[in-house]
Design an enzyme around this catalytic site. Structure first.
Site, PDB file in Angstrom:
ATOM      1  N   HIS A 121      48.671  71.652 -15.311  1.00  0.00           N
ATOM      2  CA  HIS A 121      48.601  70.522 -14.247  1.00  0.00           C
ATOM      3  C   HIS A 121      47.895  71.405 -13.086  1.00  0.00           C
ATOM      4  O   HIS A 121      48.264  72.621 -12.816  1.00  0.00           O
ATOM      5  CB  HIS A 121      50.015  70.252 -13.869  1.00  0.00           C
ATOM      6  CG  HIS A 121      50.264  69.566 -12.619  1.00  0.00           C
ATOM      7  ND1 HIS A 121      50.580  69.979 -11.309  1.00  0.00           N
ATOM      8  CD2 HIS A 121      49.884  68.141 -12.535  1.00  0.00           C
ATOM      9  CE1 HIS A 121      50.659  68.974 -10.341  1.00  0.00           C
ATOM     10  NE2 HIS A 121      50.077  67.794 -11.075  1.00  0.00           N
ATOM     11  N   HIS A 167      43.096  70.070  -4.208  1.00  0.00           N
ATOM     12  CA  HIS A 167      44.203  69.068  -4.254  1.00  0.00           C
ATOM     13  C   HIS A 167      44.127  68.247  -3.073  1.00  0.00           C
ATOM     14  O   HIS A 167      44.199  68.808  -1.913  1.00  0.00           O
ATOM     15  CB  HIS A 167      45.579  69.939  -4.213  1.00  0.00           C
ATOM     16  CG  HIS A 167      46.617  69.229  -4.821  1.00  0.00           C
ATOM     17  ND1 HIS A 167      48.065  69.650  -4.278  1.00  0.00           N
ATOM     18  CD2 HIS A 167      46.799  68.001  -5.316  1.00  0.00           C
ATOM     19  CE1 HIS A 167      48.795  68.820  -5.006  1.00  0.00           C
ATOM     20  NE2 HIS A 167      48.202  67.779  -5.381  1.00  0.00           N
TER      21      HIS A 167
END
Length: 586
Positions: A121, A167
């Site tokens: 992830h 991100h």
């Protein structure tokens, strides 16, 4: 002459001599049983391998190989082993708890949906989820460990003319997509030849999608798996996809918004001036913000959309980009029941956050199992795990979830379980799911994790002793003035009824603790059980010190007496620290 008095103080530092490791009494008794006049010959060693180690096919050549592994004791090769050599063999690297000769031994010809897949992830993050650097280094490390699913969040760069990985909506520093792609190509098959899936969380415009398509095509070339159709009717097998790169994503939400904007802009031109156009722009921005607020924290949408037919929506993408997507992602409209519908004509990937999964299993546990028999379920950490921690992977695995996505750059007990699961099947990154998760009964009934099943077997574990801390740790690491006080925790992680943890007594002031304690663990679903092992140093006034851990798939444990190497918090194997243990199924 006056007399002077002097006070002299002496400070003594306690020193403890390290005793040599000595075989436990049980090991000595076994040696006596399988030896004669203090020597265990090849015939006797072979019999020991068959009867105690349960290596039914062990030959004299295997016994000779065991003797040869003790090359520094050549003097005993002609006669056999004495007790010291026998003990060194048992505690040596050639006697691990998992059989290195097995390699990849699961059937690899079934569809991808039939396997648990080692899944990362936010694979590009070097640390926390908010402010760490984005880099290809953690991607490389993950691939070298055997991770088979790499996640990349792709965004336009500041000039909107290239693509970065970062991100979104955080302070993480970006890395160029092309750098990540090149590193994936170089390291994808360093640990395993089975396919690597790249999941893209896509925030791009169509022109940048076309640019990404060009990057991916030029980087991977023939390595890229192209399905040849919009949606697959069934997933190919890992065997058929060796040395292949697979792309999985969905059309980004921005396209749907852009399409809506164009429609409403065309309507506004019929009778509105530029001022009205500006007001419309504000409305669009506000709508997008509200949509984002509906999602999990930190933009953890994992690339799924809320559109009924994922395949139809791919028409909004750059055609070059569309052709790259082999595993389509999408939730569909409606509730969890709609998300989990099984289409006989196509397969897809569904992503759920850990909270969504926890809610879903309460009322839709069997629906999830049924869905994952043909389709792929990806589970990802909730957005509030800003320190890159993880969740309990067993919840996903019990329901057949193939891609239980973890932050590989963190550490902790959940990640230790992940490492343990994928030590199975030769550490190739693909573990065949148990048959009960793959088949439906005559009335279409499937495995229900809530049902309490009868005990199928009992794992008996003996913790004999441990050694190696004196070599791998500073002598003052645990206690400044005395040797450490070690104890071992051993238990099972699995379905709830099987999950338990026990511990040995604390042995004070001993670098080479000899516990010699036995524990039994009844198992109702041994196929999903993992043996958890931790060693700690007892501290009366503070938190106990960590001294090593490992996690092993019960289904692949070698019976008999084995040397179990321990690992650090981050999963790195110590050079010397190990436990001597015995595993029996009764």
């Amino acid at each position: 002459m006056s007399k002077q008095t002097y006070k002299v103080c002496f400070c003594f530092r306690r020193r403890f001599r390290l005793a040599a490791a000595e075989a436990p009494e049980d090991i000595k008794a076994l040696f006596n049983e399988y030896s004669e006049n203090g020597v265990m010959g090849l015939d006797q060693l072979q019999r020991f391998l068959v009867e105690v180690q349960k290596e039914e096919n062990a030959t004299l050549e295997d016994a000779q190989a065991a003797v040869d592994s003790l090359h520094e004791f050549n003097i005993f090769h002609r006669k056999g082993l004495n007790i010291e050599n026998f003990f060194k063999y048992l505690f040596g690297d050639v006697n691990p708890p998992l059989n290195p000769k097995l390699g990849v031994h699961h059937d690899m010809t079934a569809p991808l949906s039939h396997y648990f897949i080692f899944t990362g992830h936010n694979s590009y993050l070097t640390g926390n989820q908010l402010s760490s650097d984005c880099s290809d280094v953690p991607i490389i490390r993950a691939l070298q460990r055997g991770v088979r699913v790499i996640e990349l969040d792709i965004w336009p760069n500041s000039r909107k003319d290239n693509v970065n990985v970062l991100h979104g909506r955080t302070l993480t520093t970006p890395v160029e997509l092309i750098k990540c792609l090149r590193s994936i190509k170089e390291h994808a098959f360093s640990a395993s030849e089975y396919p690597v899936v790249i999941t893209l969380e896509d925030h791009l415009t169509p022109d940048l999608q076309a640019k990404v398509a060009e990057m991916i095509t030029q980087t991977f070339g023939d390595m890229l798996f192209s399905p040849g159709s919009d949606c697959l009717r069934e997933f190919p097998s890992p065997e058929s996809l060796k040395k292949k790169i697979i792309i999985s994503t969905k059309p980004p939400k921005e396209y749907l918004e852009a399409k809506e904007v164009k429609l409403r802009e065309s309507e506004s031109k019929k009778g509105k001036d530029s001022g009205d156009d500006e007001a419309w722009g504000i409305e669009v921005t506000f709508k997008a913000k509200n949509d984002d607020e509906k999602d999990d924290d930190l933009d953890e949408r994992e690339g799924d959309n809320n559109d009924e037919d994922d395949c139809k929506l791919h028409q909004n993408e750059a055609p070059e980009y569309k052709r790259l997507i082999a595993i389509h992602a999408g939730k569909g409209k409606g509730s969890i029941s709609d998300w989990l519908r099984v289409d006989p004509d196509k397969v897809r990937r569904l992503s759920l956050s850990e909270q969504e999964l926890e809610k879903a299993v309460n009322n839709h546990g069997k629906d999830i199992v049924r869905f994952t028999q043909r389709n792929i379920l990806r589970v990802y950490p909730k957005g509030t795990r800003v320190n890159s921690s993880n969740y309990n992977p067993l919840v996903g695995w019990m329901h057949g979830a193939q891609m239980v996505a973890f932050n590989m750059q963190g550490y902790g007990r959940s990640l230790w379980l992940m490492h343990g699961m994928f030590r199975a099947n030769g550490s190739c990154g693909y573990v065949k799911k148990p048959e009960f998760l793959l088949k439906a009964g005559p009335r279409n009934e499937v495995f229900d994790p809530k049902v309490k099943f009868p005990v199928l077997t009992t794992l008996r574990v003996t913790v004999y002793m441990g050694e190696g801390w004196h070599y791998d740790f500073r002598h003052t690491h645990f206690d400044t003035y005395s040797p450490p006080d070690f104890y071992t925790k051993v238990g099972i992680a699995g379905v709830p009824v099987d999950t338990i943890m026990k511990k040995t007594k604390v042995l004070e002031d001993n670098w080479i603790p000899n516990w010699d304690e036995t524990f039994e663990f009844p198992l109702t679903v041994p196929e999903l059980a993992m043996l958890r092992i931790e060693v700690h140093e007892y501290d009366m006034s503070e938190k106990d010190d960590f001294a090593g851990q490992t996690c092993l798939p019960v289904s692949e444990l070698r019976k008999g007496i084995r040397a179990v190497p321990l690992h650090s918090r981050k999963g790195e194997k110590y050079e010397s620290v190990k436990l001597l243990m015995r595993f029996e199924f009764v």
